[in-house]
Design an enzyme around this catalytic site. Structure first.
Site, PDB file in Angstrom:
ATOM      1  N   GLU A 112       0.829  -1.217   0.000  1.00  0.00           N
ATOM      2  CA  GLU A 112       0.000   0.000   0.000  1.00  0.00           C
ATOM      3  C   GLU A 112       0.859   1.259   0.000  1.00  0.00           C
ATOM      4  OE1 GLU A 112      -2.074  -1.780   3.410  1.00  0.00           O
ATOM      5  OE2 GLU A 112      -3.939  -1.261   2.404  1.00  0.00           O
ATOM      6  N   GLU A 132      -3.543  -9.628   4.245  1.00  0.00           N
ATOM      7  CA  GLU A 132      -4.224  -9.328   5.516  1.00  0.00           C
ATOM      8  C   GLU A 132      -5.299 -10.351   5.841  1.00  0.00           C
ATOM      9  OE1 GLU A 132      -3.564  -7.071   3.146  1.00  0.00           O
ATOM     10  OE2 GLU A 132      -2.880  -5.189   4.049  1.00  0.00           O
TER      11      GLU A 132
HETATM   12  C1  HXC Z   1       6.149  -7.839  12.363  1.00  0.00           C
HETATM   13  C2  HXC Z   1       7.381  -9.143  10.917  1.00  0.00           C
HETATM   14  C3  HXC Z   1       6.478  -8.864   9.872  1.00  0.00           C
HETATM   15  C4  HXC Z   1       5.362  -8.006  10.144  1.00  0.00           C
HETATM   16  C5  HXC Z   1       8.019 -10.171   9.120  1.00  0.00           C
HETATM   17  N1  HXC Z   1       8.314  -9.942  10.408  1.00  0.00           N
HETATM   18  N2  HXC Z   1       6.897  -9.529   8.766  1.00  0.00           N
HETATM   19  N3  HXC Z   1       7.223  -8.631  12.152  1.00  0.00           N
HETATM   20  N4  HXC Z   1       5.256  -7.533  11.396  1.00  0.00           N
HETATM   21  N5  HXC Z   1       4.487  -7.666   9.214  1.00  0.00           N
HETATM   22  C6  HXC Z   1       9.446 -10.464  11.180  1.00  0.00           C
HETATM   23  C7  HXC Z   1       9.249 -11.923  11.553  1.00  0.00           C
HETATM   24  O1  HXC Z   1       8.440 -12.047  12.701  1.00  0.00           O
HETATM   25  C8  HXC Z   1      10.693 -12.335  11.811  1.00  0.00           C
HETATM   26  O2  HXC Z   1      11.090 -11.882  13.079  1.00  0.00           O
HETATM   27  C9  HXC Z   1      11.465 -11.546  10.762  1.00  0.00           C
HETATM   28  O3  HXC Z   1      10.623 -10.449  10.408  1.00  0.00           O
HETATM   29  C10 HXC Z   1      11.759 -12.347   9.501  1.00  0.00           C
HETATM   30  O4  HXC Z   1      10.537 -12.859   9.021  1.00  0.00           O
HETATM   31  P1  HXC Z   1      10.305 -14.418   8.673  1.00  0.00           P
HETATM   32  O5  HXC Z   1       8.851 -14.660   8.696  1.00  0.00           O
HETATM   33  O6  HXC Z   1      11.168 -15.275   9.543  1.00  0.00           O
HETATM   34  O7  HXC Z   1      10.902 -14.457   7.204  1.00  0.00           O
HETATM   35  P2  HXC Z   1      10.470 -15.408   5.995  1.00  0.00           P
HETATM   36  O8  HXC Z   1      10.282 -16.811   6.474  1.00  0.00           O
HETATM   37  O9  HXC Z   1      11.470 -15.132   4.922  1.00  0.00           O
HETATM   38  O10 HXC Z   1       9.031 -14.886   5.530  1.00  0.00           O
HETATM   39  C11 HXC Z   1       8.891 -13.599   4.990  1.00  0.00           C
HETATM   40  C12 HXC Z   1       7.393 -13.195   4.901  1.00  0.00           C
HETATM   41  C13 HXC Z   1       6.728 -13.387   6.299  1.00  0.00           C
HETATM   42  C14 HXC Z   1       6.677 -14.066   3.878  1.00  0.00           C
HETATM   43  C15 HXC Z   1       7.356 -11.738   4.447  1.00  0.00           C
HETATM   44  O11 HXC Z   1       7.552 -12.730   7.282  1.00  0.00           O
HETATM   45  C16 HXC Z   1       5.333 -12.812   6.385  1.00  0.00           C
HETATM   46  O12 HXC Z   1       4.392 -13.425   5.929  1.00  0.00           O
HETATM   47  N6  HXC Z   1       5.203 -11.639   7.049  1.00  0.00           N
HETATM   48  C17 HXC Z   1       3.898 -11.049   7.326  1.00  0.00           C
HETATM   49  C18 HXC Z   1       3.311 -10.409   6.083  1.00  0.00           C
HETATM   50  C19 HXC Z   1       1.915  -9.808   6.347  1.00  0.00           C
HETATM   51  O13 HXC Z   1       0.995 -10.567   6.767  1.00  0.00           O
HETATM   52  N7  HXC Z   1       1.762  -8.519   6.106  1.00  0.00           N
HETATM   53  C20 HXC Z   1       0.506  -7.833   6.321  1.00  0.00           C
HETATM   54  C21 HXC Z   1       0.442  -7.180   7.694  1.00  0.00           C
HETATM   55  S1  HXC Z   1      -1.086  -6.373   7.999  1.00  0.00           S
HETATM   56  P3  HXC Z   1      11.731 -12.881  14.177  1.00  0.00           P
HETATM   57  O14 HXC Z   1      11.883 -12.002  15.368  1.00  0.00           O
HETATM   58  O15 HXC Z   1      10.772 -14.008  14.342  1.00  0.00           O
HETATM   59  O16 HXC Z   1      13.023 -13.297  13.548  1.00  0.00           O
HETATM   60  C22 HXC Z   1      -0.965  -4.899   7.222  1.00  0.00           C
HETATM   61  C23 HXC Z   1      -2.178  -4.004   7.344  1.00  0.00           C
HETATM   62  C24 HXC Z   1      -1.848  -2.562   7.043  1.00  0.00           C
HETATM   63  O17 HXC Z   1      -0.007  -4.569   6.605  1.00  0.00           O
HETATM   64  C25 HXC Z   1      -2.971  -1.629   7.463  1.00  0.00           C
HETATM   65  C26 HXC Z   1      -2.570  -0.641   8.489  1.00  0.00           C
HETATM   66  C27 HXC Z   1      -3.619   0.425   8.801  1.00  0.00           C
END
Ligand code: HXC
Length: 258
Positions: A112, A132
């Site tokens: 976004e 999400e």
């Molecule tokens: C907090 C996050 C994070 C996130 C990754 N990390 N994404 N921490 N918030 N969105 C952290 C992980 O916890 C981890 O920390 C480190 O980053 C590395 O991530 P991994 O998952 O170990 O890496 P990988 O296996 O390579 O996977 C990458 C990934 C996955 C596919 C991007 O991390 C993932 O699915 N992330 C979440 C994506 C997501 O759902 N985004 C949408 C969020 S909601 P540690 O400490 O464990 O090492 C949103 C709404 C916005 O954005 C609206 C706001 C108003």
């Protein structure tokens, strides 16, 4: 200005803003969003900046809003402070062009944020998504609206409903990004593109950005009228005289932003 979660470099009229939370794949927490909006507002008001680039790391532009920070919040918390609304408004209020240079993950709020910029250049390892739905929420920083306008209803629904990721080739094919470049060349290409914009008449640059954005905010008829009036008004500038004279004299224009 020293920031904790972003790094700002200004060189040759280009501000490069790098999201910098490597341990969390640049997840957008309130500190980062506050610093980003502050840096963008400062760059917009800085005469030494003519174009802005927002980028992340080679692994992630931003993996979305910070789930750790968000997970325990209640409706009253997020509705009460209108989570990230002021910060995203600050991004869209910037009048100078913003290029998103995306490598790796641009997910949720990361996708976004990239779409709030004026255009997206991406590396061949880029992955875009609105996952999400897997967290039991919907996009909250414009994804359901901007992605739908950029790529159409069918693909937007597919992305939001399944939470799947789109690779760089698909993103280019469907018009989400303007160009794909090899990952190693992303920053150099973004800087080259920004430098090209920086050498134009900056009055005209502002007029282009306002005019193109009108296409998303009004009817075709109003948008065409807006564009025509902007075109007419630019005949009051010295840069229009210089640009056209330079063409006729077969030389490069020397714009003075007036
Ligand atoms: C907090 C996050 C994070 C996130 C990754 N990390 N994404 N921490 N918030 N969105 C952290 C992980 O916890 C981890 O920390 C480190 O980053 C590395 O991530 P991994 O998952 O170990 O890496 P990988 O296996 O390579 O996977 C990458 C990934 C996955 C596919 C991007 O991390 C993932 O699915 N992330 C979440 C994506 C997501 O759902 N985004 C949408 C969020 S909601 P540690 O400490 O464990 O090492 C949103 C709404 C916005 O954005 C609206 C706001 C108003």
């Amino acid at each position: 200005m020293a920031y904790e979660t972003i790094i700002v470099e200004i060189e040759d009229y280009v501000a490069l803003i790098r999201l910098n939370r490597p341990d969390a794949l640049n997840a957008l927490n309130s500190k980062l969003m506050g610093e980003l909006s502050e840096a963008l507002t400062a760059a917009d008001g800085n005469d030494n900046v003519r174009c802005i680039i927002i980028t992340g790391s080679e692994k992630a532009f931003a993996a979305g809003a910070d789930i750790k920070e968000m997970s325990e919040k209640t409706f009253v918390d997020v509705f009460g402070d209108d989570m990230f609304a002021a910060e995203t408004e600050a991004v869209t209020r910037v009048r100078k062009p913003i290029i998103a240079a995306v490598a790796g993950y641009a997910l949720g709020g990361g996708c976004e944020l990239a779409m709030m910029c004026d255009f997206i250049l991406c590396a061949d390892n880029a992955k875009f998504g609105q996952p999400e739905i897997n967290l039991g929420v919907v996009a909250g920083m414009g994804g359901t609206q901007r992605l739908t306008r950029f790529v159409g209803k069918s693909k937007s629904m597919d992305m939001h409903l399944t939470g799947r990721f789109m690779d760089a080739a698909e993103a280019e094919r469907c018009g989400l990004v303007s160009r794909v470049v090899p990952a190693k060349e992303l920053i150099a290409e973004a800087k080259k593109t920004a430098a090209k914009i920086a050498e134009k008449s900056q009055i005209t640059v502002l007029a282009v950005k306002e005019s193109v954005n009108r296409a998303y905010e009004t009817t075709m008829r109003e948008g065409l009228l807006f564009e025509r009036r902007v075109f007419h008004s630019l005949f009051s500038t010295e840069d229009q005289k210089e640009g056209m004279a330079a063409f006729l004299e077969k030389r490069s224009p020397q714009f003075r932003d007036r």
